[in-house]
Structure formats: structure tokens, C-alpha cells
Scaffold this active site. Structure first.
Site, PDB file in Angstrom:
ATOM      1  N   GLU A 135       0.834  -1.204   0.000  1.00  0.00           N
ATOM      2  CA  GLU A 135       0.000   0.000   0.000  1.00  0.00           C
ATOM      3  C   GLU A 135       0.867   1.252   0.000  1.00  0.00           C
ATOM      4  O   GLU A 135       1.774   1.395   0.798  1.00  0.00           O
ATOM      5  CB  GLU A 135      -0.939  -0.009   1.203  1.00  0.00           C
TER       6      GLU A 135
ATOM      7  N   ARG B  94     -17.994  -0.321   4.418  1.00  0.00           N
ATOM      8  CA  ARG B  94     -19.054  -0.985   3.647  1.00  0.00           C
ATOM      9  C   ARG B  94     -19.803  -1.991   4.520  1.00  0.00           C
ATOM     10  O   ARG B  94     -20.980  -2.240   4.357  1.00  0.00           O
ATOM     11  CB  ARG B  94     -18.392  -1.689   2.452  1.00  0.00           C
TER      12      ARG B  94
ATOM     13  N   CYS C 234      -8.251  -1.424   7.855  1.00  0.00           N
ATOM     14  CA  CYS C 234      -6.833  -1.447   7.472  1.00  0.00           C
ATOM     15  C   CYS C 234      -6.320  -0.053   7.170  1.00  0.00           C
ATOM     16  O   CYS C 234      -5.263   0.353   7.661  1.00  0.00           O
ATOM     17  CB  CYS C 234      -6.620  -2.356   6.256  1.00  0.00           C
TER      18      CYS C 234
ATOM     19  N   HIS D  59      -1.289  -5.476   2.180  1.00  0.00           N
ATOM     20  CA  HIS D  59      -2.473  -6.348   2.098  1.00  0.00           C
ATOM     21  C   HIS D  59      -2.092  -7.662   1.441  1.00  0.00           C
ATOM     22  O   HIS D  59      -1.351  -7.668   0.446  1.00  0.00           O
ATOM     23  CB  HIS D  59      -3.553  -5.681   1.221  1.00  0.00           C
TER      24      HIS D  59
HETATM   25  N1  PCA Z   1      -8.627  -6.416   6.250  1.00  0.00           N
HETATM   26  C1  PCA Z   1      -9.574  -5.329   6.405  1.00  0.00           C
HETATM   27  C2  PCA Z   1      -9.598  -5.044   7.876  1.00  0.00           C
HETATM   28  C3  PCA Z   1      -8.943  -6.201   8.540  1.00  0.00           C
HETATM   29  C4  PCA Z   1      -8.274  -6.944   7.446  1.00  0.00           C
HETATM   30  O1  PCA Z   1      -7.527  -7.901   7.590  1.00  0.00           O
HETATM   31  C5  PCA Z   1      -9.325  -4.140   5.503  1.00  0.00           C
HETATM   32  O2  PCA Z   1      -8.793  -4.330   4.400  1.00  0.00           O
HETATM   33  O3  PCA Z   1      -9.635  -3.023   5.889  1.00  0.00           O
END
Ligand code: PCA
Length: 203
Positions: free
Chosen positions: A80, A90, A143, A165
Site C-alpha cells: 500500500e 461498507r 486497514c 495487504h
Molecule cells: N482487512 C480489512 C480489515 C482487517 C483486514 O484484515 C481491511 O482491508 O480493511
């Protein structure tokens, strides 16, 4: 010894596991290039996750912080690039919070950039055939919330940090037709490459 803090999230949205925690937790107390790794799980809960992260950063005093989260359905590990000053959920989080159009910090910048060497990590991981992309949005759920707070907290320090991610683990997609996943070994190797690269650069 200098410390690295790695975080993963608890499961959410009906999943039994969260790959971010599954792959991160095995690094607890390992050492790499003279850094000690500490791993912690964060709740998938707005506000709580931030408070807990702040406490860990104050206690552990890491010089590198990397937070990991699940991006179900993603076909790549997503490095990211930018955290935005927005909560817009959402689905409810694990405590039922579902903020919409909410500013995270009225005294903060609109956005913060990751301070990890993303291009280098991107190239190294892809060279190892680990599908990786640089992502322009961590979303506006828990996140991004954690990523934004992290970058705000460390902005005037020597600590570097960012958010990554990861796709579903293969065991999560058995009953999900045609959904991309990676196996544990690949994700484990990815994290090793990431940590090795960053610790060598920061030394
Ligand atoms: N993914 C979510 C929140 C917790 C996670 O593991 C997100 O992409 O916001």
C-alpha cells in the site's frame, strides 16, 4: 537490539482465520540482521485497533512497523502506497461500528505515504514469482484506519512503516469458487524477503 513490530488482524466478515495474522505470528521473537521481530494481533475494530497499536508502539519502541491485513479476492500482495484520512465502512467491523464519510483526524494530513521501499520490494518479490503490486488505495475500512494512524504517529520520528495487504490463504478458498489465494510457504517467503530487504536498507 532494534525492534521490528509486525501486526496482523483478527478474522472478520465471517472468515475463520485472517491470513495476515497466520503469516505474521510465526515471526514472533525471530531475529533478522540484528533486529528483533515482535508480532501482535490487532482487533478488526475501528478506534480500538488504533489505541492498541499506539500502546504497542510506545511499549516496544520499534524502528520498523509493518501492519498486514487481508485483501480477500486480491490476486497480488498489495504494497500500500497511501493512507487516506477517511473512515467509510461498507460492512460493520467486529464490534458493529460502521463509520461513513468520517474524517480520521481533523488535525492530520489528508493522506500519508508509506515509508517502506515499495518499488524495491515490488521488483524483488516479482522476481521470485510472488505476485506483488503497488496499490494506490488501502480502502477506507479498518486497514486504512490503522495505516493512517500509524503514519501519523511516526511521521516526525526515525521509525519507518507501512501497510501490506495479502490475498486469501489457500485454506480459506476451498468453498469459494475461482477465488485467488496463495499458500502459506509463499507468503512466508514474501515476508522474509520484505524483512531482509528493509533491515539491510535501514542498517
Ligand atoms: N482487512 C480489512 C480489515 C482487517 C483486514 O484484515 C481491511 O482491508 O480493511
Amino acid at each position: 537490539m532494534k525492534k521490528i513490530l509486525l501486526t496482523g488482524f483478527e478474522p472478520f466478515a465471517g472468515e475463520e482465520i485472517n491470513p495476515s495474522w497466520e503469516v505474521v505470528k510465526v515471526f514472533n521473537y525471530k531475529e533478522i540482521n540484528d533486529y528483533q521481530i515482535v508480532t501482535k494481533q490487532l482487533p478488526t475494530v475501528f478506534y480500538d485497533a488504533k489505541d492498541i497499536l499506539v500502546n504497542y508502539i510506545n511499549d516496544i519502541k520499534p524502528v520498523i512497523v509493518i501492519c498486514f491485513g487481508q485483501a480477500g479476492g486480491s490476486k497480488t500482495i498489495r504494497l500500500e502506497r497511501v493512507a487516506i484520512n477517511l473512515n467509510d465502512a461498507r460492512i460493520p467491523d467486529n464490534k458493529g461500528n460502521q463509520p461513513k464519510d468520517e474524517i480520521i483526524n481533523i488535525n492530520g494530513e489528508n493522506a500519508y505515504f508509506s515509508s517502506l521501499p515499495l518499488r524495491k520490494l515490488h521488483d524483488l518479490l516479482n522476481n521470485e514469482n510472488i505476485p506483488t503490486s503497488i496499490s494506490l488505495s488501502a480502502g477506507s475500512y479498518v486497514c486504512n484506519h490503522v495505516f493512517y494512524h500509524l503514519m501519523h504517529i511516526i511521521k516526525d520520528s526515525n521509525t519507518i512503516g507501512g501497510f501490506i495487504h495479502i490475498p486469501y490463504l489457500d485454506i480459506q478458498v476451498k468453498n469459494k469458487k475461482a477465488t485467488f489465494s496463495l499458500d502459506f510457504t509463499t507468503l512466508n517467503k514474501a515476508i522474509e524477503i520484505i524483512l531482509n530487504t528493509i533491515t539491510k536498507e535501514s542498517n
